[in-house]
Design a protein around this motif. Structure first.
Motif, PDB file in Angstrom:
ATOM      1  N   ARG A 129       0.977  -1.309  -0.138  1.00 58.75           N
ATOM      2  CA  ARG A 129      -0.284   0.522  -0.263  1.00 58.75           C
ATOM      3  C   ARG A 129       0.643   0.746  -0.161  1.00 58.75           C
ATOM      4  O   ARG A 129       0.233   1.822  -0.934  1.00 58.75           O
ATOM      5  CB  ARG A 129      -0.658  -0.096   1.189  1.00 58.75           C
ATOM      6  CG  ARG A 129      -1.665   1.431   1.713  1.00 58.75           C
ATOM      7  CD  ARG A 129      -2.545   1.379   2.545  1.00 58.75           C
ATOM      8  NE  ARG A 129      -1.337   1.774   3.970  1.00 58.75           N
ATOM      9  CZ  ARG A 129      -2.358   1.970   4.590  1.00 58.75           C
ATOM     10  NH1 ARG A 129      -3.385   1.396   4.840  1.00 58.75           N
ATOM     11  NH2 ARG A 129      -1.371   2.048   5.721  1.00 58.75           N
TER      12      ARG A 129
ATOM     13  N   PHE B 274      -5.622  -2.868  -7.910  1.00 63.04           N
ATOM     14  CA  PHE B 274      -4.562  -0.962  -8.667  1.00 63.04           C
ATOM     15  C   PHE B 274      -4.728  -1.366  -9.753  1.00 63.04           C
ATOM     16  O   PHE B 274      -4.827  -0.633 -10.221  1.00 63.04           O
ATOM     17  CB  PHE B 274      -3.492  -2.239  -8.372  1.00 63.04           C
ATOM     18  CG  PHE B 274      -2.510  -1.936  -7.281  1.00 63.04           C
ATOM     19  CD1 PHE B 274      -3.205  -1.208  -6.126  1.00 63.04           C
ATOM     20  CD2 PHE B 274      -2.095  -3.254  -6.341  1.00 63.04           C
ATOM     21  CE1 PHE B 274      -3.421  -1.566  -4.625  1.00 63.04           C
ATOM     22  CE2 PHE B 274      -1.744  -2.843  -4.592  1.00 63.04           C
ATOM     23  CZ  PHE B 274      -2.078  -2.027  -4.560  1.00 63.04           C
TER      24      PHE B 274
ATOM     25  N   THR C 265       4.546   2.898 -12.174  1.00 60.11           N
ATOM     26  CA  THR C 265       3.189   1.682 -12.102  1.00 60.11           C
ATOM     27  C   THR C 265       4.577   0.801 -11.459  1.00 60.11           C
ATOM     28  O   THR C 265       4.915  -0.286 -12.427  1.00 60.11           O
ATOM     29  CB  THR C 265       3.072   0.988 -13.464  1.00 60.11           C
ATOM     30  OG1 THR C 265       2.304   2.107 -14.420  1.00 60.11           O
ATOM     31  CG2 THR C 265       2.353  -0.434 -13.300  1.00 60.11           C
TER      32      THR C 265
ATOM     33  N   VAL D 159       2.052   1.557  -3.680  1.00 56.59           N
ATOM     34  CA  VAL D 159       1.737   2.170  -4.179  1.00 56.59           C
ATOM     35  C   VAL D 159       1.043   3.503  -3.499  1.00 56.59           C
ATOM     36  O   VAL D 159       1.169   4.784  -5.686  1.00 56.59           O
ATOM     37  CB  VAL D 159       0.488   1.354  -4.639  1.00 56.59           C
ATOM     38  CG1 VAL D 159      -0.803   1.527  -5.961  1.00 56.59           C
ATOM     39  CG2 VAL D 159       1.035   0.161  -4.971  1.00 56.59           C
TER      40      VAL D 159
ATOM     41  N   ARG E 193      -2.222   1.154 -11.796  1.00 57.32           N
ATOM     42  CA  ARG E 193      -1.607   0.762 -10.597  1.00 57.32           C
ATOM     43  C   ARG E 193      -0.069   0.988 -10.193  1.00 57.32           C
ATOM     44  O   ARG E 193       0.596   1.382  -9.818  1.00 57.32           O
ATOM     45  CB  ARG E 193      -2.480   1.773  -9.534  1.00 57.32           C
ATOM     46  CG  ARG E 193      -3.356   2.811 -10.199  1.00 57.32           C
ATOM     47  CD  ARG E 193      -4.030   4.462  -9.019  1.00 57.32           C
ATOM     48  NE  ARG E 193      -2.861   4.326  -7.771  1.00 57.32           N
ATOM     49  CZ  ARG E 193      -2.860   5.639  -6.639  1.00 57.32           C
ATOM     50  NH1 ARG E 193      -4.278   5.385  -6.354  1.00 57.32           N
ATOM     51  NH2 ARG E 193      -1.832   5.671  -6.393  1.00 57.32           N
TER      52      ARG E 193
END
Length: 260
Positions: free
Chosen positions: A125, A175, A136, A128, A178
């Protein structure tokens, strides 16, 4: 020096054993490295040699991943040191203690899930969330072949790795573009003092490929998943075929030489 900076990889448990092999592979591929250890931040000799030979831009970071606040703090420290967020996270560190259904306890479950599931989730987490616009990042979770055909040994460990394995597809969907999330599932790779050479040979002969995995196999699989932009949500077994077998016990208990 001109051009884009080297991609940056954060490897948990990156100073020893399989983590060190992954670090060696990525150093040779031109990555800058943020290497995590619980306390000892000294690279094992083979890794130290490669870091020096490649002139790798690397730094060590200490963190106890059982601490719920450690994952975010670790990512913050890496980002502050290198001036940018990691492009790759390899969640390699894990806790591996023995229990079975009779000795399993709330404390054993909590300890294993804290290190083997909660920390990877929180690190993922943080990576990202901290990625720049258009980035990415790649996430590679190190799992275990036993998640496919489990036995009753190291039960809290196995349950935590099963949960981490199931998270791969879920996070890949969550995601989307992402981040890419994949996993590598090794088999028996580096023997401890609980094994001898003859036992390792007998175990290798049981495998469909007549061999066990070695650290380089795992490291190359991590590099492949880190660098292939069209792959997400995949778990790659790198185990000599062990996941296709229904093994009655953990490797350490199997094929011991009978004593006369």
């Amino acid at each position: 020096m001109s051009g884009n900076p080297a991609p940056l990889a954060l490897i948990t448990g990156g100073f020893r054993r399989v983590g060190a092999a992954i670090a060696i592979e990525l150093a040779r591929a031109g990555y800058a490295l943020a290497l995590h250890g619980r306390s000892d931040l000294t690279p094992e000799p083979a890794l130290a040699d490669v870091l020096a030979a490649q002139r790798t831009n690397w730094h060590g970071f200490a963190a106890d991943l059982a601490d719920a606040d450690a994952p975010q703090a670790l990512v913050d420290s890496v980002t502050a040191h290198f001036g940018r967020a990691p492009d790759l996270l390899v969640n390699n560190a894990s806790l591996f203690d023995y229990d079975d259904w009779q000795t399993m306890s709330a404390d054993m479950l909590h300890q294993h899930f804290a290190v083997n599931l909660f920390a990877p989730m929180l690190l993922t987490r943080a990576i990202v969330a901290g990625a720049g616009a258009g980035a990415t990042p790649a996430i590679v979770q190190i799992i275990d072949q036993r998640v496919r055909n489990p036995n009753g040994d190291q039960l809290s460990y196995t349950l935590s790795k099963q949960a981490l394995a199931e998270s791969i597809r879920t996070l890949a969907r969550a995601f989307g573009a992402r981040a890419r999330v994949n996993g590598v599932a090794p088999g028996l790779t580096l023997a401890t003092s609980d094994y001898d050479g003859a036992q390792m040979a007998r175990l290798a002969a049981r495998m469909p490929l007549n061999r066990l995995s070695d650290p380089g196999d795992i490291a190359r699989a991590v590099r492949y998943l880190a660098q292939e932009p069209a792959i997400t949500g995949q778990l790659l077994f790198v185990d000599g075929g062990a996941h296709m077998l229904s093994l009655e016990r953990d490797f350490v208990f199997m094929d011991k030489q009978d004593q006369a």
